[in-house]
Design a protein around this motif. Structure first.
Motif, PDB file in Angstrom:
ATOM      1  N   GLU A 191       0.827  -1.202   0.000  1.00  0.00           N
ATOM      2  CA  GLU A 191       0.000   0.000   0.000  1.00  0.00           C
ATOM      3  C   GLU A 191       0.861   1.253   0.000  1.00  0.00           C
ATOM      4  OE1 GLU A 191      -0.207   2.588   2.687  1.00  0.00           O
ATOM      5  OE2 GLU A 191      -1.388   1.507   4.204  1.00  0.00           O
ATOM      6  N   ALA A 192       0.360   2.294  -0.646  1.00  0.00           N
ATOM      7  CA  ALA A 192       1.061   3.585  -0.701  1.00  0.00           C
ATOM      8  C   ALA A 192       0.008   4.684  -0.731  1.00  0.00           C
ATOM      9  CB  ALA A 192       1.964   3.648  -1.925  1.00  0.00           C
ATOM     10  N   ALA A 193      -0.728   4.774   0.362  1.00  0.00           N
ATOM     11  CA  ALA A 193      -1.883   5.667   0.392  1.00  0.00           C
ATOM     12  C   ALA A 193      -1.516   7.130   0.593  1.00  0.00           C
ATOM     13  CB  ALA A 193      -2.857   5.219   1.493  1.00  0.00           C
ATOM     14  N   TYR A 194      -0.365   7.370   1.216  1.00  0.00           N
ATOM     15  CA  TYR A 194       0.005   8.747   1.552  1.00  0.00           C
ATOM     16  C   TYR A 194       0.986   9.317   0.528  1.00  0.00           C
ATOM     17  CZ  TYR A 194      -2.210   8.591   6.169  1.00  0.00           C
ATOM     18  OH  TYR A 194      -3.099   8.526   7.212  1.00  0.00           O
ATOM     19  N   GLN A 195       0.844  10.603   0.280  1.00  0.00           N
ATOM     20  CA  GLN A 195       1.635  11.272  -0.751  1.00  0.00           C
ATOM     21  C   GLN A 195       2.798  12.038  -0.133  1.00  0.00           C
ATOM     22  OE1 GLN A 195      -0.555  12.949  -4.115  1.00  0.00           O
ATOM     23  NE2 GLN A 195       0.568  14.854  -3.821  1.00  0.00           N
ATOM     24  N   ASP A 196       3.982  11.800  -0.660  1.00  0.00           N
ATOM     25  CA  ASP A 196       5.161  12.536  -0.202  1.00  0.00           C
ATOM     26  C   ASP A 196       4.993  14.014  -0.538  1.00  0.00           C
ATOM     27  OD1 ASP A 196       7.288  10.333   0.566  1.00  0.00           O
ATOM     28  OD2 ASP A 196       6.205   9.633  -1.198  1.00  0.00           O
ATOM     29  N   GLY A 197       5.451  14.869   0.393  1.00  0.00           N
ATOM     30  CA  GLY A 197       5.256  16.304   0.242  1.00  0.00           C
ATOM     31  C   GLY A 197       3.941  16.794   0.802  1.00  0.00           C
ATOM     32  N   ARG A 198       3.117  15.880   1.313  1.00  0.00           N
ATOM     33  CA  ARG A 198       1.807  16.255   1.847  1.00  0.00           C
ATOM     34  C   ARG A 198       1.493  15.553   3.162  1.00  0.00           C
ATOM     35  NH1 ARG A 198      -3.077  14.074  -1.555  1.00  0.00           N
ATOM     36  NH2 ARG A 198      -2.586  12.255  -0.257  1.00  0.00           N
ATOM     37  N   ASP A 199       1.894  14.281   3.275  1.00  0.00           N
ATOM     38  CA  ASP A 199       1.391  13.448   4.363  1.00  0.00           C
ATOM     39  C   ASP A 199       2.480  12.873   5.272  1.00  0.00           C
ATOM     40  OD1 ASP A 199      -1.204  13.728   3.266  1.00  0.00           O
ATOM     41  OD2 ASP A 199      -0.835  12.057   1.898  1.00  0.00           O
ATOM     42  N   GLU A 200       3.719  13.345   5.181  1.00  0.00           N
ATOM     43  CA  GLU A 200       4.800  12.728   5.950  1.00  0.00           C
ATOM     44  C   GLU A 200       4.552  12.717   7.454  1.00  0.00           C
ATOM     45  OE1 GLU A 200       6.969  14.385   2.290  1.00  0.00           O
ATOM     46  OE2 GLU A 200       5.335  14.985   3.628  1.00  0.00           O
ATOM     47  N   VAL A 212       7.676   3.291   1.645  1.00  0.00           N
ATOM     48  CA  VAL A 212       7.637   2.024   0.909  1.00  0.00           C
ATOM     49  C   VAL A 212       9.024   1.711   0.352  1.00  0.00           C
ATOM     50  CG1 VAL A 212       6.692   0.829  -1.095  1.00  0.00           C
ATOM     51  CG2 VAL A 212       5.197   2.254   0.301  1.00  0.00           C
ATOM     52  N   ASN A 213       9.652   2.717  -0.251  1.00  0.00           N
ATOM     53  CA  ASN A 213      10.981   2.556  -0.827  1.00  0.00           C
ATOM     54  C   ASN A 213      11.960   2.019   0.202  1.00  0.00           C
ATOM     55  OD1 ASN A 213      13.824   3.729  -1.179  1.00  0.00           O
ATOM     56  ND2 ASN A 213      12.990   4.023  -3.224  1.00  0.00           N
ATOM     57  N   LYS A 237       3.312  10.662  -8.317  1.00  0.00           N
ATOM     58  CA  LYS A 237       4.182  11.131  -7.237  1.00  0.00           C
ATOM     59  C   LYS A 237       4.547   9.995  -6.289  1.00  0.00           C
ATOM     60  CE  LYS A 237       2.763  15.982  -7.292  1.00  0.00           C
ATOM     61  NZ  LYS A 237       2.209  17.114  -6.508  1.00  0.00           N
ATOM     62  N   VAL A 238       3.591   9.130  -6.016  1.00  0.00           N
ATOM     63  CA  VAL A 238       3.882   7.978  -5.167  1.00  0.00           C
ATOM     64  C   VAL A 238       4.916   7.087  -5.847  1.00  0.00           C
ATOM     65  CG1 VAL A 238       2.913   5.868  -4.199  1.00  0.00           C
ATOM     66  CG2 VAL A 238       1.656   8.010  -3.983  1.00  0.00           C
ATOM     67  N   PHE A 239       4.724   6.845  -7.149  1.00  0.00           N
ATOM     68  CA  PHE A 239       5.660   6.003  -7.888  1.00  0.00           C
ATOM     69  C   PHE A 239       7.073   6.584  -7.871  1.00  0.00           C
ATOM     70  CE2 PHE A 239       7.989   5.200 -11.808  1.00  0.00           C
ATOM     71  CZ  PHE A 239       8.052   3.813 -11.814  1.00  0.00           C
ATOM     72  N   GLU A 240       7.189   7.874  -8.125  1.00  0.00           N
ATOM     73  CA  GLU A 240       8.517   8.503  -8.157  1.00  0.00           C
ATOM     74  C   GLU A 240       9.250   8.334  -6.833  1.00  0.00           C
ATOM     75  OE1 GLU A 240       7.790  12.529  -9.216  1.00  0.00           O
ATOM     76  OE2 GLU A 240       7.124  12.054 -11.255  1.00  0.00           O
ATOM     77  N   ALA A 241       8.528   8.521  -5.727  1.00  0.00           N
ATOM     78  CA  ALA A 241       9.166   8.400  -4.414  1.00  0.00           C
ATOM     79  C   ALA A 241       9.502   6.941  -4.102  1.00  0.00           C
ATOM     80  CB  ALA A 241       8.251   8.970  -3.336  1.00  0.00           C
ATOM     81  N   ALA A 242       8.633   6.025  -4.485  1.00  0.00           N
ATOM     82  CA  ALA A 242       8.857   4.612  -4.176  1.00  0.00           C
ATOM     83  C   ALA A 242       9.980   4.018  -5.022  1.00  0.00           C
ATOM     84  CB  ALA A 242       7.576   3.821  -4.381  1.00  0.00           C
ATOM     85  N   ALA A 243      10.103   4.483  -6.260  1.00  0.00           N
ATOM     86  CA  ALA A 243      11.089   3.909  -7.174  1.00  0.00           C
ATOM     87  C   ALA A 243      12.480   4.511  -7.017  1.00  0.00           C
ATOM     88  CB  ALA A 243      10.615   4.102  -8.620  1.00  0.00           C
ATOM     89  N   ALA A 244      12.594   5.670  -6.370  1.00  0.00           N
ATOM     90  CA  ALA A 244      13.881   6.358  -6.256  1.00  0.00           C
ATOM     91  C   ALA A 244      14.911   5.481  -5.536  1.00  0.00           C
ATOM     92  CB  ALA A 244      13.695   7.673  -5.510  1.00  0.00           C
ATOM     93  N   HIS A 245      16.020   5.226  -6.212  1.00  0.00           N
ATOM     94  CA  HIS A 245      17.153   4.493  -5.637  1.00  0.00           C
ATOM     95  C   HIS A 245      16.809   3.041  -5.285  1.00  0.00           C
ATOM     96  CE1 HIS A 245      18.814   8.475  -5.485  1.00  0.00           C
ATOM     97  NE2 HIS A 245      17.948   8.868  -4.579  1.00  0.00           N
ATOM     98  N   TYR A 246      15.667   2.534  -5.760  1.00  0.00           N
ATOM     99  CA  TYR A 246      15.322   1.130  -5.532  1.00  0.00           C
ATOM    100  C   TYR A 246      15.689   0.352  -6.791  1.00  0.00           C
ATOM    101  CZ  TYR A 246      12.467  -3.084  -5.055  1.00  0.00           C
ATOM    102  OH  TYR A 246      12.045  -4.389  -5.007  1.00  0.00           O
ATOM    103  N   SER A 247      16.447  -0.718  -6.645  1.00  0.00           N
ATOM    104  CA  SER A 247      17.012  -1.407  -7.807  1.00  0.00           C
ATOM    105  C   SER A 247      16.046  -2.355  -8.490  1.00  0.00           C
ATOM    106  CB  SER A 247      18.266  -2.182  -7.387  1.00  0.00           C
ATOM    107  OG  SER A 247      17.945  -3.150  -6.397  1.00  0.00           O
ATOM    108  N   GLY A 248      14.968  -2.746  -7.806  1.00  0.00           N
ATOM    109  CA  GLY A 248      14.035  -3.698  -8.394  1.00  0.00           C
ATOM    110  C   GLY A 248      12.991  -3.027  -9.270  1.00  0.00           C
TER     111      GLY A 248
END
Length: 261
Positions: A191-200, A212-213, A237-248
């Motif tokens: 799950e990735a319900a919260y948005q970075d830059g808004r819900d931290e 998640v990342n 936005k969720v995808f960008e934060a989750a995928a950053a620096h993750y190799s999979g």
């Protein structure tokens, strides 16, 4: 083992998807076995595009919030009243200790017998596995505002004899139980319900993409699939934060999509 996304909208059904529901299928002992992870609002209708309701071998609930649980009522109607019957035996229902009572309350019937004439209710205990056909399901207690919430680690042996693992987060914030559940998973459905830059600053409920990342990296999960994104959260936005620096491999799931594990 194959994963099919029945519903992936966060917190309630969206315009394009029911709430949380995921179908796992695997071949075993000469037939196809079918396991549902959660059965949230609106999912029962979409599920019937993929299987008949009398083909369900078991349902595993991560927790008892309506967007993960409420369509048990419709399944109860189908199991009790379908003229052709609901299939052989009672349907195993895995979940928190209060699952049977809560199901009866939601449907408005006496808890005794409640839905026990249609379903075989079995309770989770943290770290204790259950087996259904080819599936071994192990619950891990996680951090969410309900008396019991679990991430579910599901394993099955593929045609080559290799053990394949799907971890489903349920609803949770980052915690040790989630990381352990996802350890080395072939697919981490998170799950990735919260948005970075808004819900931290919101803690103890849901994950941001960045959290998640971090969890996926710590767990060394091989593929990361994002789900449970509400209508007010931007999946890009969720995808960008989750995928950053993750190799999979990282992806946002879509209703109706299927993935080989």
């Amino acid at each position: 083992m194959e994963l099919t996304i029945i519903g992936c909208s966060g917190s309630f059904p969206g315009p394009e998807s029911p709430a949380s529901c995921y179908l796992l299928t695997a071949e075993h002992a000469g037939r196809t076995w079918r396991l549902l992870l959660d059965l949230g609002n609106g999912a029962l209708g979409a599920l019937q595009r993929h299987i008949r309701l009398d083909e369900i071998d078991a349902v595993a609930f991560s927790h008892l919030h309506p967007d993960h649980f409420s369509d048990i009522c419709g399944l109860h109607v189908a199991a009790k009243w379908h003229p052709g019957g609901s299939g052989p035996g009672l349907i195993p229902i895995f979940g928190p200790e209060e699952t049977a009572r809560r199901a009866a309350e939601v449907y408005g019937i006496d808890p005794d017998p409640g839905m026990s004439e249609e379903f075989d209710f079995r309770h989770w205990a943290d770290g204790q596995p259950h087996t259904v056909g080819p599936f071994t399901i192990t619950p891990y207690a996680v951090w969410h505002p309900t008396p019991e919430a679990y991430a579910l680690r599901v394993q099955a042996v593929d045609e080559s004899g290799e053990v394949r693992t799907l971890t489903y987060s349920g609803d949770t914030d980052a915690c040790e139980g989630l990381t352990e559940a996802a350890r080395g998973a072939d697919i981490f459905l998170c799950e990735a319900a919260y948005q970075d830059g808004r819900d931290e600053e919101l803690r103890g409920i849901h994950l941001t993409g960045a959290r998640v990342n971090s969890t996926a990296a710590d767990a060394e999960a091989k593929r990361l699939f994002l789900t449970h994104i509400p209508v007010w959260t931007d999946p890009d936005k969720v995808f960008e934060a989750a995928a950053a620096h993750y190799s999979g491999e990282t992806a946002v799931v879509a209703p109706g999509a299927s993935y080989r594990i």
